[in-house]
Design a protein around this motif. Structure first.
Motif, PDB file in Angstrom:
ATOM      1  N   LEU A  21       0.679  -1.183   0.108  1.00 24.39           N
ATOM      2  CA  LEU A  21       0.074  -0.063  -0.052  1.00 24.39           C
ATOM      3  C   LEU A  21       1.068   1.143   0.147  1.00 24.39           C
ATOM      4  CD1 LEU A  21      -2.726  -0.885   2.433  1.00 24.39           C
ATOM      5  CD2 LEU A  21      -2.949  -0.800   0.104  1.00 24.39           C
ATOM      6  N   ALA A  22       2.085   1.246   0.861  1.00 24.75           N
ATOM      7  CA  ALA A  22       2.735   2.354   0.842  1.00 24.75           C
ATOM      8  C   ALA A  22       3.625   2.733  -0.359  1.00 24.75           C
ATOM      9  CB  ALA A  22       3.926   2.336   1.972  1.00 24.75           C
ATOM     10  N   GLY A  23       3.801   1.709  -1.560  1.00 26.63           N
ATOM     11  CA  GLY A  23       4.588   1.835  -2.561  1.00 26.63           C
ATOM     12  C   GLY A  23       3.556   2.219  -3.856  1.00 26.63           C
ATOM     13  N   GLY A  24       2.263   2.097  -3.790  1.00 30.66           N
ATOM     14  CA  GLY A  24       1.138   2.358  -4.615  1.00 30.66           C
ATOM     15  C   GLY A  24       0.971   3.855  -4.620  1.00 30.66           C
ATOM     16  N   ASP A  25      -0.181   4.116  -5.178  1.00 32.83           N
ATOM     17  CA  ASP A  25      -0.832   5.459  -5.405  1.00 32.83           C
ATOM     18  C   ASP A  25      -0.982   6.063  -3.974  1.00 32.83           C
ATOM     19  OD1 ASP A  25      -0.860   5.027  -8.363  1.00 32.83           O
ATOM     20  OD2 ASP A  25      -3.085   4.363  -7.932  1.00 32.83           O
ATOM     21  N   ALA A  26      -0.924   7.552  -4.191  1.00 33.63           N
ATOM     22  CA  ALA A  26      -0.831   8.220  -2.923  1.00 33.63           C
ATOM     23  C   ALA A  26      -2.112   8.052  -2.254  1.00 33.63           C
ATOM     24  CB  ALA A  26      -0.400   9.677  -3.073  1.00 33.63           C
ATOM     25  N   VAL A  27      -3.221   8.239  -3.106  1.00 35.29           N
ATOM     26  CA  VAL A  27      -4.848   8.226  -2.764  1.00 35.29           C
ATOM     27  C   VAL A  27      -5.366   7.152  -3.424  1.00 35.29           C
ATOM     28  CG1 VAL A  27      -7.015   9.390  -2.495  1.00 35.29           C
ATOM     29  CG2 VAL A  27      -4.953  10.717  -2.370  1.00 35.29           C
ATOM     30  N   ARG A  28      -6.112   6.090  -2.215  1.00 31.02           N
ATOM     31  CA  ARG A  28      -6.937   4.986  -2.723  1.00 31.02           C
ATOM     32  C   ARG A  28      -7.987   4.891  -1.698  1.00 31.02           C
ATOM     33  NH1 ARG A  28      -3.123  -0.272  -3.029  1.00 31.02           N
ATOM     34  NH2 ARG A  28      -1.777   0.606  -4.875  1.00 31.02           N
ATOM     35  N   PRO A  29      -9.069   4.438  -2.159  1.00 37.49           N
ATOM     36  CA  PRO A  29     -10.078   4.501  -1.289  1.00 37.49           C
ATOM     37  C   PRO A  29      -9.754   3.387  -0.055  1.00 37.49           C
ATOM     38  CG  PRO A  29     -10.744   3.574  -3.523  1.00 37.49           C
ATOM     39  CD  PRO A  29      -9.362   4.081  -3.567  1.00 37.49           C
ATOM     40  N   ALA A  30     -10.126   3.860   1.085  1.00 39.72           N
ATOM     41  CA  ALA A  30      -9.890   3.144   2.243  1.00 39.72           C
ATOM     42  C   ALA A  30     -10.385   1.835   2.259  1.00 39.72           C
ATOM     43  CB  ALA A  30     -10.236   4.098   3.552  1.00 39.72           C
ATOM     44  N   SER A  31     -11.706   1.408   1.748  1.00 39.85           N
ATOM     45  CA  SER A  31     -12.401   0.263   2.007  1.00 39.85           C
ATOM     46  C   SER A  31     -11.698  -0.822   1.118  1.00 39.85           C
ATOM     47  CB  SER A  31     -13.855   0.448   1.628  1.00 39.85           C
ATOM     48  OG  SER A  31     -14.014   0.778   0.292  1.00 39.85           O
ATOM     49  N   LEU A  32     -10.896  -0.681   0.009  1.00 45.10           N
ATOM     50  CA  LEU A  32     -10.778  -1.790  -0.870  1.00 45.10           C
ATOM     51  C   LEU A  32      -9.918  -2.762  -0.112  1.00 45.10           C
ATOM     52  CD1 LEU A  32     -10.391   0.052  -4.416  1.00 45.10           C
ATOM     53  CD2 LEU A  32     -12.044  -1.475  -3.247  1.00 45.10           C
ATOM     54  N   PRO A  33      -8.601  -2.581   0.106  1.00 40.11           N
ATOM     55  CA  PRO A  33      -7.605  -3.523   0.423  1.00 40.11           C
ATOM     56  C   PRO A  33      -7.794  -4.133   1.917  1.00 40.11           C
ATOM     57  CG  PRO A  33      -6.523  -1.534   0.354  1.00 40.11           C
ATOM     58  CD  PRO A  33      -7.838  -1.222  -0.144  1.00 40.11           C
ATOM     59  N   MET A  34      -8.470  -3.254   2.861  1.00 38.60           N
ATOM     60  CA  MET A  34      -8.584  -4.069   4.021  1.00 38.60           C
ATOM     61  C   MET A  34      -9.928  -4.500   4.181  1.00 38.60           C
ATOM     62  SD  MET A  34      -5.634  -4.044   5.498  1.00 38.60           S
ATOM     63  CE  MET A  34      -5.688  -4.249   7.149  1.00 38.60           C
ATOM     64  N   ALA A  35     -10.895  -4.206   3.474  1.00 43.99           N
ATOM     65  CA  ALA A  35     -12.089  -4.693   3.513  1.00 43.99           C
ATOM     66  C   ALA A  35     -12.326  -6.145   3.290  1.00 43.99           C
ATOM     67  CB  ALA A  35     -13.300  -3.880   2.731  1.00 43.99           C
ATOM     68  N   GLU A  36     -11.637  -6.317   1.903  1.00 44.19           N
ATOM     69  CA  GLU A  36     -11.655  -7.755   1.670  1.00 44.19           C
ATOM     70  C   GLU A  36     -10.761  -8.734   2.280  1.00 44.19           C
ATOM     71  OE1 GLU A  36     -11.357  -5.977  -3.171  1.00 44.19           O
ATOM     72  OE2 GLU A  36      -9.790  -7.206  -2.559  1.00 44.19           O
ATOM     73  N   ALA A  37      -9.714  -8.166   3.082  1.00 44.24           N
ATOM     74  CA  ALA A  37      -8.989  -9.136   3.826  1.00 44.24           C
ATOM     75  C   ALA A  37      -9.407  -9.288   5.270  1.00 44.24           C
ATOM     76  CB  ALA A  37      -7.425  -8.564   3.875  1.00 44.24           C
ATOM     77  N   GLY A  38     -10.399  -8.477   5.567  1.00 49.04           N
ATOM     78  CA  GLY A  38     -11.418  -8.969   6.992  1.00 49.04           C
ATOM     79  C   GLY A  38     -10.837  -7.638   7.780  1.00 49.04           C
ATOM     80  N   GLY A  39     -10.109  -6.747   7.322  1.00 47.15           N
ATOM     81  CA  GLY A  39      -9.973  -5.505   8.035  1.00 47.15           C
ATOM     82  C   GLY A  39      -8.912  -5.779   9.171  1.00 47.15           C
ATOM     83  N   PHE A  40      -8.365  -4.610   9.349  1.00 46.64           N
ATOM     84  CA  PHE A  40      -7.095  -4.515  10.423  1.00 46.64           C
ATOM     85  C   PHE A  40      -7.654  -4.783  11.899  1.00 46.64           C
ATOM     86  CE2 PHE A  40      -4.283  -2.066  13.519  1.00 46.64           C
ATOM     87  CZ  PHE A  40      -3.306  -2.736  13.407  1.00 46.64           C
ATOM     88  N   GLY A  41      -8.907  -4.272  12.389  1.00 51.46           N
ATOM     89  CA  GLY A  41      -9.360  -4.498  13.551  1.00 51.46           C
ATOM     90  C   GLY A  41      -9.819  -5.941  13.745  1.00 51.46           C
ATOM     91  N   GLU A  42     -10.198  -6.657  12.704  1.00 51.85           N
ATOM     92  CA  GLU A  42     -10.295  -8.189  12.847  1.00 51.85           C
ATOM     93  C   GLU A  42      -8.993  -8.861  13.033  1.00 51.85           C
ATOM     94  OE1 GLU A  42     -12.499 -11.222   9.887  1.00 51.85           O
ATOM     95  OE2 GLU A  42     -13.647  -9.225  10.169  1.00 51.85           O
TER      96      GLU A  42
END
Length: 109
Positions: A21-42
């Motif tokens: 995520l740090a190496g990609g685009d500067a602005v991404r929707p917050a819900s895409l990467p973590m929502a599919e993986a279950g989320g950081f909180g989970e």
């Protein structure tokens, strides 16, 4: 596979995702990467539950040795050390997250 190894592998996988995520685009929707993986909180909750289970297994093993139901003192001590290391690792992750949050909050806009 022991639970500490499982927690460590899960943390390494999350670190890899964050590096991507740090190496990609500067602005991404917050819900895409973590929502599919279950989320950081989970993910953090599952790590917390794994550490808690390790602590319970350790206390049960020590109680069995103390009451005389088990003669495996070495196994109980190893279990106790595994629980201690997993708890210490969890606290270090928590402290890093708290300091990262503080750093982000102090950033000028």
């Amino acid at each position: 596979m022991s639970s500490i190894t499982q927690v460590q592998q899960d943390m390494l996988a999350r670190m890899g995702q964050f590096a991507e995520l740090a190496g990609g685009d500067a602005v991404r929707p917050a819900s895409l990467p973590m929502a599919e993986a279950g989320g950081f909180g989970e993910s953090f909750e599952s790590a917390l539950r794994a550490v808690d289970a390790e602590q319970h297994r350790s206390s049960q093993a020590m109680e069995a040795v103390d009451s005389g139901r088990s003669d495996d003192l070495v196994g109980a001590m190893v279990q106790s050390q595994k629980a201690s290391v997993s708890f210490s690792a969890l606290m270090q992750v928590r402290n890093k997250l708290a300091s990262a949050f503080d750093d982000v909050m102090r950033m000028p806009l």
